[in-house]
Design a protein around this motif. Structure first.
Motif, short mmCIF file in Angstrom:
data_model
loop_
_atom_site.label_atom_id
_atom_site.label_comp_id
_atom_site.label_asym_id
_atom_site.label_seq_id
_atom_site.Cartn_x
_atom_site.Cartn_y
_atom_site.Cartn_z
N SER A 73 2.60 1.41 4.09
CA SER A 73 3.81 1.71 3.33
C SER A 73 4.66 2.71 4.11
N GLY A 74 5.85 2.86 3.63
CA GLY A 74 6.66 4.01 4.04
C GLY A 74 6.30 5.16 3.10
N VAL A 75 7.15 6.14 3.04
CA VAL A 75 6.94 7.25 2.11
C VAL A 75 7.15 6.72 0.70
N LEU A 76 6.16 6.96 -0.15
CA LEU A 76 6.18 6.44 -1.52
C LEU A 76 6.75 7.43 -2.53
N GLY A 77 6.84 8.66 -2.16
CA GLY A 77 7.35 9.66 -3.07
C GLY A 77 6.88 11.04 -2.67
N ASP A 78 7.33 12.01 -3.43
CA ASP A 78 7.07 13.42 -3.18
C ASP A 78 6.24 13.96 -4.35
N PHE A 79 5.12 14.60 -4.07
CA PHE A 79 4.20 15.03 -5.11
C PHE A 79 3.86 16.50 -4.97
N GLU A 80 3.48 17.10 -6.09
CA GLU A 80 3.13 18.52 -6.10
C GLU A 80 1.74 18.80 -5.56
N SER A 81 0.83 17.82 -5.65
CA SER A 81 -0.53 18.06 -5.16
C SER A 81 -0.93 17.01 -4.13
N GLU A 82 -1.81 17.43 -3.24
CA GLU A 82 -2.33 16.52 -2.23
C GLU A 82 -3.05 15.35 -2.88
N GLU A 83 -3.84 15.64 -3.91
CA GLU A 83 -4.60 14.57 -4.60
C GLU A 83 -3.67 13.56 -5.25
N ASP A 84 -2.60 14.01 -5.91
CA ASP A 84 -1.66 13.08 -6.54
C ASP A 84 -1.01 12.17 -5.50
N ALA A 85 -0.68 12.73 -4.34
CA ALA A 85 -0.09 11.92 -3.27
C ALA A 85 -1.09 10.88 -2.77
N GLN A 86 -2.34 11.28 -2.56
CA GLN A 86 -3.35 10.34 -2.11
C GLN A 86 -3.58 9.23 -3.13
N LEU A 87 -3.62 9.60 -4.40
CA LEU A 87 -3.82 8.59 -5.45
C LEU A 87 -2.65 7.61 -5.51
N ALA A 88 -1.44 8.09 -5.28
CA ALA A 88 -0.28 7.19 -5.25
C ALA A 88 -0.39 6.21 -4.10
N GLY A 89 -0.87 6.67 -2.95
CA GLY A 89 -1.07 5.79 -1.81
C GLY A 89 -2.13 4.73 -2.09
N LEU A 90 -3.22 5.13 -2.72
CA LEU A 90 -4.27 4.17 -3.09
C LEU A 90 -3.74 3.15 -4.10
N GLU A 91 -2.98 3.62 -5.07
CA GLU A 91 -2.43 2.71 -6.08
C GLU A 91 -1.50 1.69 -5.43
N TRP A 92 -0.65 2.14 -4.53
CA TRP A 92 0.24 1.22 -3.82
C TRP A 92 -0.58 0.17 -3.05
N ALA A 93 -1.61 0.65 -2.33
CA ALA A 93 -2.42 -0.26 -1.51
C ALA A 93 -3.13 -1.30 -2.36
N ARG A 94 -3.69 -0.89 -3.50
CA ARG A 94 -4.35 -1.87 -4.39
C ARG A 94 -3.35 -2.87 -4.94
N ALA A 95 -2.18 -2.41 -5.30
CA ALA A 95 -1.14 -3.31 -5.81
C ALA A 95 -0.71 -4.31 -4.72
N TRP A 96 -0.61 -3.86 -3.47
CA TRP A 96 -0.24 -4.75 -2.38
C TRP A 96 -1.31 -5.84 -2.23
N VAL A 97 -2.58 -5.44 -2.24
CA VAL A 97 -3.66 -6.42 -2.12
C VAL A 97 -3.60 -7.41 -3.27
N ASP A 98 -3.41 -6.94 -4.49
CA ASP A 98 -3.32 -7.84 -5.65
C ASP A 98 -2.20 -8.84 -5.50
N ALA A 99 -1.09 -8.43 -4.92
CA ALA A 99 0.07 -9.31 -4.79
C ALA A 99 -0.03 -10.27 -3.59
N HIS A 100 -0.86 -9.96 -2.61
CA HIS A 100 -0.89 -10.75 -1.38
C HIS A 100 -2.21 -11.45 -1.10
N ASP A 101 -3.20 -11.26 -1.93
CA ASP A 101 -4.50 -11.86 -1.64
C ASP A 101 -4.79 -13.00 -2.60
#
Length: 76
Positions: free
Chosen positions: A48-76
């Protein structure tokens, strides 16, 4: 960085610390996601590119994981 196996892929959530002045603003984190296949050092499938700006490192990582799972769901 957080990673997990998801439907045969390795999905990654990344947090990139953003510049701050250390006094007036707390640290912020940009989120991104990556999908690979084939174990450690596997083939890059999508990033992905930048998905957004977050207050915590964990929230940013979780957003990246969520994006990746959604991409797999849409393309697999």
């Amino acid at each position: 960085m957080q990673s997990q196996k998801y439907r045969g892929y390795d999905v990654w959530g990344h947090a990139i610390v953003q510049e701050n002045d250390g006094v007036h603003r707390p640290a912020r984190y940009a989120a991104s996601g990556t999908i690979t296949r084939g174990g450690n050092g596997g083939k890059l499938i999508q990033a992905s590119g930048v998905l957004g700006d977050f207050e915590s490192e964990e929230d940013a990582q979780l957003a990246g994981l969520e994006w990746a799972r959604a991409w797999v769901d849409a393309h697999d």
